[in-house]
Design a protein around this motif. Structure first.
Motif, PDB file in Angstrom:
ATOM      1  N   MET A 160       0.839  -1.200   0.000  1.00 49.44           N
ATOM      2  CA  MET A 160       0.000   0.000   0.000  1.00 49.44           C
ATOM      3  C   MET A 160       0.880   1.258   0.000  1.00 49.44           C
ATOM      4  O   MET A 160       0.557   2.275  -0.596  1.00 49.44           O
ATOM      5  CB  MET A 160      -0.882  -0.017   1.257  1.00 49.44           C
ATOM      6  CG  MET A 160      -1.893   1.095   1.360  1.00 49.44           C
ATOM      7  SD  MET A 160      -2.658   1.156   3.020  1.00 49.44           S
ATOM      8  CE  MET A 160      -3.873  -0.140   2.927  1.00 49.44           C
ATOM      9  N   ASP A 161       2.026   1.153   0.651  1.00 49.78           N
ATOM     10  CA  ASP A 161       2.948   2.282   0.768  1.00 49.78           C
ATOM     11  C   ASP A 161       3.465   2.757  -0.589  1.00 49.78           C
ATOM     12  O   ASP A 161       3.906   3.897  -0.726  1.00 49.78           O
ATOM     13  CB  ASP A 161       4.118   1.869   1.664  1.00 49.78           C
ATOM     14  CG  ASP A 161       4.888   3.071   2.179  1.00 49.78           C
ATOM     15  OD1 ASP A 161       4.258   4.133   2.371  1.00 49.78           O
ATOM     16  OD2 ASP A 161       6.107   2.962   2.364  1.00 49.78           O
ATOM     17  N   TYR A 163       1.651   3.147  -3.196  1.00 43.57           N
ATOM     18  CA  TYR A 163       0.552   3.793  -3.928  1.00 43.57           C
ATOM     19  C   TYR A 163       0.439   5.275  -3.564  1.00 43.57           C
ATOM     20  O   TYR A 163       1.004   5.727  -2.570  1.00 43.57           O
ATOM     21  CB  TYR A 163      -0.757   3.060  -3.619  1.00 43.57           C
ATOM     22  CG  TYR A 163      -0.818   1.710  -4.291  1.00 43.57           C
ATOM     23  CD1 TYR A 163      -1.591   1.518  -5.428  1.00 43.57           C
ATOM     24  CD2 TYR A 163      -0.078   0.634  -3.810  1.00 43.57           C
ATOM     25  CE1 TYR A 163      -1.634   0.293  -6.060  1.00 43.57           C
ATOM     26  CE2 TYR A 163      -0.113  -0.598  -4.443  1.00 43.57           C
ATOM     27  CZ  TYR A 163      -0.896  -0.765  -5.564  1.00 43.57           C
ATOM     28  OH  TYR A 163      -0.933  -1.976  -6.193  1.00 43.57           O
ATOM     29  N   ASP A 164      -0.330   6.006  -4.371  1.00 44.64           N
ATOM     30  CA  ASP A 164      -0.558   7.418  -4.099  1.00 44.64           C
ATOM     31  C   ASP A 164      -1.777   7.651  -3.213  1.00 44.64           C
ATOM     32  O   ASP A 164      -1.800   8.567  -2.409  1.00 44.64           O
ATOM     33  CB  ASP A 164      -0.750   8.176  -5.424  1.00 44.64           C
ATOM     34  CG  ASP A 164       0.464   8.044  -6.326  1.00 44.64           C
ATOM     35  OD1 ASP A 164       1.583   8.334  -5.854  1.00 44.64           O
ATOM     36  OD2 ASP A 164       0.313   7.633  -7.485  1.00 44.64           O
ATOM     37  N   TYR A 165      -2.807   6.831  -3.420  1.00 43.74           N
ATOM     38  CA  TYR A 165      -4.065   7.028  -2.705  1.00 43.74           C
ATOM     39  C   TYR A 165      -4.600   5.698  -2.187  1.00 43.74           C
ATOM     40  O   TYR A 165      -4.355   4.653  -2.794  1.00 43.74           O
ATOM     41  CB  TYR A 165      -5.138   7.624  -3.638  1.00 43.74           C
ATOM     42  CG  TYR A 165      -4.807   8.999  -4.151  1.00 43.74           C
ATOM     43  CD1 TYR A 165      -5.106  10.133  -3.399  1.00 43.74           C
ATOM     44  CD2 TYR A 165      -4.200   9.173  -5.389  1.00 43.74           C
ATOM     45  CE1 TYR A 165      -4.802  11.405  -3.871  1.00 43.74           C
ATOM     46  CE2 TYR A 165      -3.889  10.449  -5.869  1.00 43.74           C
ATOM     47  CZ  TYR A 165      -4.200  11.555  -5.096  1.00 43.74           C
ATOM     48  OH  TYR A 165      -3.902  12.806  -5.562  1.00 43.74           O
ATOM     49  N   VAL A 166      -5.337   5.762  -1.099  1.00 44.94           N
ATOM     50  CA  VAL A 166      -6.031   4.595  -0.573  1.00 44.94           C
ATOM     51  C   VAL A 166      -7.531   4.892  -0.606  1.00 44.94           C
ATOM     52  O   VAL A 166      -7.991   5.876  -0.015  1.00 44.94           O
ATOM     53  CB  VAL A 166      -5.598   4.282   0.877  1.00 44.94           C
ATOM     54  CG1 VAL A 166      -6.402   3.124   1.445  1.00 44.94           C
ATOM     55  CG2 VAL A 166      -4.100   3.965   0.927  1.00 44.94           C
TER      56      VAL A 166
END
Lengths: 205, 205
Positions: A160-161, A163-166
């Motif tokens: 997840m780290d 990525y830009d957005y969650v």
């Protein structure tokens, strides 16, 4: 004012999180969003069209595409190759249209290496209690099982780290609205706007 | 799931671009957005309330606030001090609410030095032809005037480079919608989300 270049939107996340459903709903709400067409070595099924569902390729041709770095990512699955042709994405972006690529996590990380300017969205399960139940199960699991699931969850979160957005996939409509907001905001980023003003200033001098 | 910290939204741009009008419209559309209350040494006018319109301060107190770094930015204007108290912003953000600060460009750059995690929005004039008319005027301007205006425009555009987003103020509603999308997207940024997942994983180990 000159047209902006399109955005490559990479929608990814752990398996079972609902990437396909969200992607489909988003395309219905945003018909202007172009779906990235994959290349594959598997045969066309009835009703599938070249360039719409897939780009159908022979194995030799696919191998050549891999060697000549013509794919943003690729993988082998049940004896066939699947991949994302760089050319289709690049041409669509150059025409000013946004492209969406729905893909599992490993593929997304490959894309990120080759196309870091993409916008990487991690679709996350509705809440942490779901993550919890996936890890501790119904309470009857062995310590070892829980430990190994915990390891998997930790790996997912470390991914997840990258990525830009969650975006939490709680309700499909809410998730789509969030993605729409992200697309709008990304188009407004200074780095995508300032060149127009700079160009104008230079032109006039 | 734990509450997110609020965002500091800094709305700025060249004078005359319509910052005040957009800010007012945005607050009407988003009453949950908290307006940053300034401190000032000028006297309260009829109807102005302490902590609502301004924090009214004596000159000594204001000087002390400057010296003790209690202001995110400050300036002197017609003999009075005006500034943004850090405490009000920090407390509001800690309570999970977003804060909007409407400010001219020099002030915004001061804020950026003290609070780089803010979201900096540059409100730009409707189109480049307006910028053009501000520079070349009606065609009767001297070369020197045009040159100096060009210099000013160039400075403004280089200042734009310090911002995160550029929002063109063509129609107030459109500008507000864009800012709403930026706020939504900023809340979804990975760095604002991943800590919840990390914390959960750590808690369970």
């Amino acid at each position: 004012m000159e047209k902006d270049k399109g955005l490559l939107l990479v929608l990814s996340g752990p398996s079972g999180v609902g990437k396909g459903t969200v992607c489909k709903a988003l395309r219905e709400k945003m018909p202007e969003l172009i779906y990235s067409v994959s290349a594959t070595t598997r045969s066309a099924r009835v009703g599938e069209e070249e360039g719409v569902n897939y780009f159908f390729k022979g194995r030799d041709e696919f191998q050549r595409m891999i060697e000549q770095d013509e794919l943003l990512e690729w993988a082998e699955y049940v004896g066939n190759y699947y991949g994302t042709p760089r050319r289709f994405v690049a041409d669509t972006l150059a025409s000013g249209k946004d492209v969406i690529l729905e893909i599992e996590v490993q593929g997304a990380l490959q894309v990120k290496e080759k196309f870091p300017e993409g916008v990487f969205l991690f679709l996350a399960p509705p809440d942490l209690s779901e993550l919890e139940s996936r890890i501790v199960g119904r309470g009857s699991e062995s310590e070892e099982t829980i430990k190994s699931r915990m390891e998997m969850a930790r790996t997912e979160i470390e991914l997840m780290d990258k990525y830009d957005y969650v975006v939490v996939n709680d309700y499909i409509d809410t998730a789509c609205d969030k993605i729409k907001a992200i697309i709008a905001a990304e188009h407004l980023k200074k780095d995508r706007q300032i060149h127009k003003y700079r160009k104008w200033i230079l032109k006039e001098v």
